[in-house]
Design a protein around this motif. Structure first.
Motif, PDB file in Angstrom:
ATOM      1  N   ASN A   1     -67.129 -42.709  77.186  1.00 34.84           N
ATOM      2  CA  ASN A   1     -66.547 -43.107  78.692  1.00 34.84           C
ATOM      3  C   ASN A   1     -67.913 -42.976  79.697  1.00 34.84           C
ATOM      4  N   LEU A   2     -68.968 -43.061  79.073  1.00 38.44           N
ATOM      5  CA  LEU A   2     -70.249 -42.973  79.970  1.00 38.44           C
ATOM      6  C   LEU A   2     -70.638 -44.090  80.863  1.00 38.44           C
ATOM      7  N   GLN A   3     -70.083 -45.439  80.585  1.00 40.47           N
ATOM      8  CA  GLN A   3     -70.039 -46.494  81.125  1.00 40.47           C
ATOM      9  C   GLN A   3     -71.685 -46.677  81.612  1.00 40.47           C
ATOM     10  N   ALA A   4     -72.240 -47.308  80.355  1.00 44.71           N
ATOM     11  CA  ALA A   4     -73.584 -47.499  80.438  1.00 44.71           C
ATOM     12  C   ALA A   4     -74.073 -48.930  80.777  1.00 44.71           C
ATOM     13  N   TRP A   5     -73.477 -49.352  82.171  1.00 43.74           N
ATOM     14  CA  TRP A   5     -73.491 -50.642  82.271  1.00 43.74           C
ATOM     15  C   TRP A   5     -73.930 -50.580  84.085  1.00 43.74           C
ATOM     16  N   ASN A   6     -74.862 -51.518  84.624  1.00 44.11           N
ATOM     17  CA  ASN A   6     -75.214 -51.826  85.668  1.00 44.11           C
ATOM     18  C   ASN A   6     -75.180 -53.257  85.990  1.00 44.11           C
ATOM     19  N   PHE A   7     -74.906 -53.833  87.365  1.00 45.09           N
ATOM     20  CA  PHE A   7     -74.781 -55.250  87.471  1.00 45.09           C
ATOM     21  C   PHE A   7     -75.767 -55.490  88.629  1.00 45.09           C
ATOM     22  N   ILE A   8     -76.270 -56.669  88.698  1.00 44.19           N
ATOM     23  CA  ILE A   8     -77.077 -57.250  89.873  1.00 44.19           C
ATOM     24  C   ILE A   8     -76.086 -58.562  90.026  1.00 44.19           C
ATOM     25  N   VAL A   9     -75.607 -58.931  91.125  1.00 39.48           N
ATOM     26  CA  VAL A   9     -74.918 -59.949  91.343  1.00 39.48           C
ATOM     27  C   VAL A   9     -75.743 -61.100  92.345  1.00 39.48           C
TER      28      VAL A   9
ATOM     29  N   ASN B   1     -81.119 -36.284  73.214  1.00 42.08           N
ATOM     30  CA  ASN B   1     -81.883 -35.955  71.975  1.00 42.08           C
ATOM     31  C   ASN B   1     -81.902 -37.482  70.946  1.00 42.08           C
ATOM     32  N   ALA B   2     -81.047 -38.166  71.474  1.00 41.27           N
ATOM     33  CA  ALA B   2     -81.035 -39.442  70.625  1.00 41.27           C
ATOM     34  C   ALA B   2     -82.077 -40.474  71.087  1.00 41.27           C
ATOM     35  N   PRO B   3     -82.671 -41.067  70.139  1.00 40.90           N
ATOM     36  CA  PRO B   3     -83.647 -42.176  70.263  1.00 40.90           C
ATOM     37  C   PRO B   3     -83.229 -43.011  71.456  1.00 40.90           C
ATOM     38  N   VAL B   4     -84.356 -43.581  72.084  1.00 43.15           N
ATOM     39  CA  VAL B   4     -83.939 -44.630  73.111  1.00 43.15           C
ATOM     40  C   VAL B   4     -83.469 -45.821  72.368  1.00 43.15           C
ATOM     41  N   GLU B   5     -84.004 -46.081  71.431  1.00 40.12           N
ATOM     42  CA  GLU B   5     -83.371 -47.414  70.838  1.00 40.12           C
ATOM     43  C   GLU B   5     -81.972 -47.167  70.517  1.00 40.12           C
ATOM     44  N   ALA B   6     -81.391 -46.199  70.048  1.00 38.82           N
ATOM     45  CA  ALA B   6     -79.942 -45.956  69.966  1.00 38.82           C
ATOM     46  C   ALA B   6     -79.149 -45.933  71.082  1.00 38.82           C
ATOM     47  N   ARG B   7     -79.836 -45.421  72.113  1.00 41.65           N
ATOM     48  CA  ARG B   7     -79.008 -45.408  73.671  1.00 41.65           C
ATOM     49  C   ARG B   7     -79.088 -46.747  74.072  1.00 41.65           C
ATOM     50  N   MET B   8     -80.019 -47.703  73.707  1.00 43.54           N
ATOM     51  CA  MET B   8     -80.160 -48.706  74.110  1.00 43.54           C
ATOM     52  C   MET B   8     -78.863 -49.873  73.432  1.00 43.54           C
ATOM     53  N   ASN B   9     -78.870 -49.528  72.061  1.00 47.44           N
ATOM     54  CA  ASN B   9     -77.846 -50.065  71.290  1.00 47.44           C
ATOM     55  C   ASN B   9     -76.340 -49.619  71.776  1.00 47.44           C
ATOM     56  N   ILE B  10     -76.312 -48.576  72.075  1.00 46.37           N
ATOM     57  CA  ILE B  10     -74.795 -48.262  72.825  1.00 46.37           C
ATOM     58  C   ILE B  10     -74.607 -48.911  74.068  1.00 46.37           C
ATOM     59  N   ALA B  11     -75.653 -48.958  74.925  1.00 48.27           N
ATOM     60  CA  ALA B  11     -75.514 -49.878  76.159  1.00 48.27           C
ATOM     61  C   ALA B  11     -75.201 -51.440  76.027  1.00 48.27           C
ATOM     62  N   SER B  12     -75.755 -51.657  74.918  1.00 50.66           N
ATOM     63  CA  SER B  12     -75.600 -53.294  74.511  1.00 50.66           C
ATOM     64  C   SER B  12     -74.428 -53.495  74.236  1.00 50.66           C
ATOM     65  N   TYR B  13     -73.684 -52.638  73.266  1.00 56.30           N
ATOM     66  CA  TYR B  13     -72.539 -52.792  72.603  1.00 56.30           C
ATOM     67  C   TYR B  13     -71.481 -52.579  74.047  1.00 56.30           C
ATOM     68  N   ASP B  14     -71.523 -51.811  74.730  1.00 53.94           N
ATOM     69  CA  ASP B  14     -70.763 -51.533  75.937  1.00 53.94           C
ATOM     70  C   ASP B  14     -70.747 -52.774  76.771  1.00 53.94           C
ATOM     71  N   ALA B  15     -72.068 -53.183  76.864  1.00 54.50           N
ATOM     72  CA  ALA B  15     -72.085 -54.442  77.924  1.00 54.50           C
ATOM     73  C   ALA B  15     -71.316 -55.701  77.368  1.00 54.50           C
ATOM     74  N   GLY B  16     -71.314 -55.753  75.938  1.00 53.93           N
ATOM     75  CA  GLY B  16     -70.696 -56.875  75.471  1.00 53.93           C
ATOM     76  C   GLY B  16     -69.126 -56.832  75.687  1.00 53.93           C
ATOM     77  N   LEU B  17     -68.680 -55.415  75.580  1.00 57.13           N
ATOM     78  CA  LEU B  17     -67.236 -55.430  76.066  1.00 57.13           C
ATOM     79  C   LEU B  17     -67.116 -55.886  77.470  1.00 57.13           C
ATOM     80  N   VAL B  18     -67.704 -55.464  78.339  1.00 51.23           N
ATOM     81  CA  VAL B  18     -67.475 -55.429  79.785  1.00 51.23           C
ATOM     82  C   VAL B  18     -67.813 -56.660  80.166  1.00 51.23           C
ATOM     83  N   SER B  19     -68.809 -57.546  79.582  1.00 47.83           N
ATOM     84  CA  SER B  19     -68.955 -59.000  79.948  1.00 47.83           C
ATOM     85  C   SER B  19     -67.946 -60.115  79.279  1.00 47.83           C
TER      86      SER B  19
END
Length: 209
Positions: free
Chosen positions: A48-56, A126-144
């Motif tokens: 539930n960290l909501q790793a998304w932001n938007f620019i409209v 402690n998670a690699p940045v790449e792992a956190r990017m993957n999580i954010a990308s996955y969540d972005a797909g769901l919200v998109s």
């Protein structure tokens, strides 16, 4: 066809197509775009960290600039708005705010909140940045996807675009280091029908065990 597949949800899902030709004179009010984004963010997200932001982006001059960054795709300029979905690799830093709100709204008690915050700070920094990017990308797909279905239900059309220069986008919109662009979504009113697309048979892509 069963009554289940005739529901309004399935109707929206099957009628949503990627539209590339838009009425450049049609504008969606800012307030409605905000409503659609608010509904879209009911999508699930990791912890539930909501790793998304938007620019409209609605300004025509800015859309012209963005078109050059986005491989000259005409819908960038002619759609009512472009919604850039960004990922936040530091979303875990919002955990106290989010879980405090969960308590206030009755979704968890204080002990669960404290345990969840502790676990988040144990894992995410402690998670690699790449792992956190993957999580954010996955969540972005769901919200998109949720955003595009909401738009269709309201009579609007969309197309997601991953084909753009992400480095130039980040530079043009002064993104801080913890935010990165994932997808652009054009939203507006179609001026021409979308092309139909086929799907592989489900038995070719599915295995039941």
């Amino acid at each position: 066809m069963s009554t289940r597949t005739e529901s309004s949800l399935y109707k929206v899902m099957t009628e949503r197509k990627s539209v590339r030709v838009y009425d450049p004179n049609f504008k969606i009010p800012k307030e409605e775009l905000e409503e659609m984004l608010k509904l879209a963010t009911t999508a699930p997200s990791s912890s539930n960290l909501q790793a998304w932001n938007f620019i409209v982006i609605q300004d025509q001059e800015v859309k012209k600039e963005l078109r050059a960054i986005a491989n000259n795709q005409a819908q960038v300029e002619t759609s009512s708005a472009i919604i850039a979905v960004l990922g936040n690799v530091d979303a875990y830093k919002n955990v106290e705010k989010i879980y405090t709100q969960n308590v206030e709204e009755g979704y968890m008690d204080e002990s669960v909140k404290e345990r969840s915050i502790a676990n988040t700070y144990k894992v995410y920094p402690n998670a690699p940045v790449e792992a956190r990017m993957n999580i954010a990308s996955y969540d972005a797909g769901l919200v998109s996807m949720q955003l595009m279905l909401i738009a269709k239900e309201r009579g609007y059309d969309t197309i997601p675009m991953g084909g753009f220069d992400k480095v130039k986008f980040a530079e043009r919109f002064d993104l801080p280091e913890h935010l990165f662009p994932i997808v652009l979504i054009a939203v507006g009113k179609a001026a021409a029908p979308a092309f139909g697309t086929s799907r592989l048979p489900i038995e070719e892509v599915t295995r039941f065990i």
